[in-house]
Structure formats: C-alpha cells, structure tokens
Design a protein around this motif. Structure first.
Motif, mmCIF file in Angstrom:
data_model
loop_
_atom_site.group_PDB
_atom_site.id
_atom_site.type_symbol
_atom_site.label_atom_id
_atom_site.label_comp_id
_atom_site.label_asym_id
_atom_site.label_seq_id
_atom_site.Cartn_x
_atom_site.Cartn_y
_atom_site.Cartn_z
ATOM 1 N N HIS A 227 7.185 62.510 -40.206
ATOM 2 C CA HIS A 227 7.158 61.503 -39.142
ATOM 3 C C HIS A 227 7.418 62.167 -37.799
ATOM 4 C CE1 HIS A 227 7.359 58.389 -42.236
ATOM 5 N NE2 HIS A 227 8.352 59.054 -42.771
ATOM 6 N N PRO A 228 6.848 61.626 -36.719
ATOM 7 C CA PRO A 228 7.160 62.173 -35.392
ATOM 8 C C PRO A 228 8.668 62.117 -35.146
ATOM 9 C CG PRO A 228 5.363 60.583 -35.259
ATOM 10 C CD PRO A 228 5.920 60.501 -36.664
ATOM 11 N N ALA B 143 13.466 66.187 -37.747
ATOM 12 C CA ALA B 143 14.057 67.496 -37.457
ATOM 13 C C ALA B 143 13.457 68.584 -38.331
ATOM 14 C CB ALA B 143 15.571 67.450 -37.665
ATOM 15 N N GLY B 144 13.102 68.248 -39.552
ATOM 16 C CA GLY B 144 12.633 69.254 -40.492
ATOM 17 C C GLY B 144 11.173 69.079 -40.859
ATOM 18 N N VAL B 145 10.631 70.168 -41.408
ATOM 19 C CA VAL B 145 9.272 70.146 -41.954
ATOM 20 C C VAL B 145 9.387 70.266 -43.464
ATOM 21 C CG1 VAL B 145 8.183 71.087 -39.877
ATOM 22 C CG2 VAL B 145 8.977 72.653 -41.666
#
Length: 170
Positions: free
Chosen positions: A24-25, A28-30
């Motif tokens: 989601h925009p 904090a993480g990918v």
C-alpha cells in the motif's frame, strides 16, 4: 523525513522473483517472498531464500521484519526478528521462520510473502569509555521494572553487578 527515495541496488538471484514492493502507498516495508516451497511442522524452523541480494548505501541498514498476518493466522514468527542487513552485505537475503502453532503444519509455496524489509538510515557512533555514566530517572531498571501484567511474577533473579541476585518484585 525528507520523502526523497533512497537508491538501493538489487540483483535477482532467481530471475523470476518479483522485485520487492509495497502493498500500500505509505507502507514502511516492502514484501519479501520465498523462492522455494517449504513445510514447517509445529515447532519446526527453516531458512527460506528470497532470491534477491541488495547493496545499500553507506549509512543505511535494512531490517527484515515478520509479517503480522502470518503471526496471527498461522503462528509463524521470525527467529531473529528483526534480522539486520548491513550496508556491506552482498549475499542473498534469507529469512529464518518458525512455526509456533502447536498443532498445524504451515505450508509455503514459491513466491509466498514471508517477511517485510524496512530500509533505515543508521548513525555511526563512537564509544567513549567512562568510569561512571550520568544518572537518569530510569537508572538500571529494566526487564519489567516499570510494572507489567498483574498476573505475571518475575520468573528469574537478575544478577546485580556485585554478583548477588536482585530479587526486586518478588
């Protein structure tokens, strides 16, 4: 926070692995995925590959965090959470997962999301040895020193610097 993206070089070890991305925009993480199928019986742990390697700029580190959905729905946790990826590390990112569910086996399939990666700026420090540290309101209080759940008693005796047991709270 400046809002300016940090450039991180990435190499796909597995050419089919998707590049890490945010769900989601503003996240904090990918998401990190596994590149192989795995089954974790209750109490079992495994080291799962992600199929990627990264090069972080100096002054940055990446932290591998567990996924809350895996924790609540499957009882899966990371053994060393968060895992630290130093700027100088160039090997494949891998994640150590453990199945804490007492009854159910957890199955992972290729490209299932298994963790999240958070990149953060880190400070370089210099340590200065002193005979005494300055005082503070907290002092040496730790491990539940501010109180806790009323039904929980301290299950251990902390060893004080003088070698004796500190039985505070018992």
């Amino acid at each position: 926070m400046s809002g300016v993206p940090v450039d991180v070089l990435i190499r796909r070890i597995d050419p089919a692995v998707p590049l890490p991305s945010r769900a989601h925009p503003g996240d904090a993480g990918v998401d990190l995925v596994t590149t192989r199928d795995a089954e974790l019986a209750p109490g079992e742990r495994a080291l799962l590959p992600t199929g990627i390697a990264i090069a972080l700029p100096d002054g940055y580190a990446a932290f591998v965090h567990p996924r809350s959905g895996l924790a609540i729905h499957c009882g899966v946790a990371m053994v060393n959470a968060p895992g630290t990826v130093d700027a100088g590390y160039r090997g494949e990112l891998k994640v150590i997962l453990i199945n804490l569910d007492p009854r159910e086996t957890v199955r992972f399939r290729r490209f299932d999301r298994i963790a999240q990666l958070v990149v953060q700026q880190v400070e370089t420090v210099r340590f200065h040895e002193v005979a005494e540290l300055p005082g503070s309101a907290r002092a040496t209080g730790g491990f539940g020193s501010t109180g806790g759940h009323p039904g929980v008693q301290t299950p251990y005796a902390a060893v004080s610097p003088g070698g004796g047991a500190d039985r505070k709270g018992q």
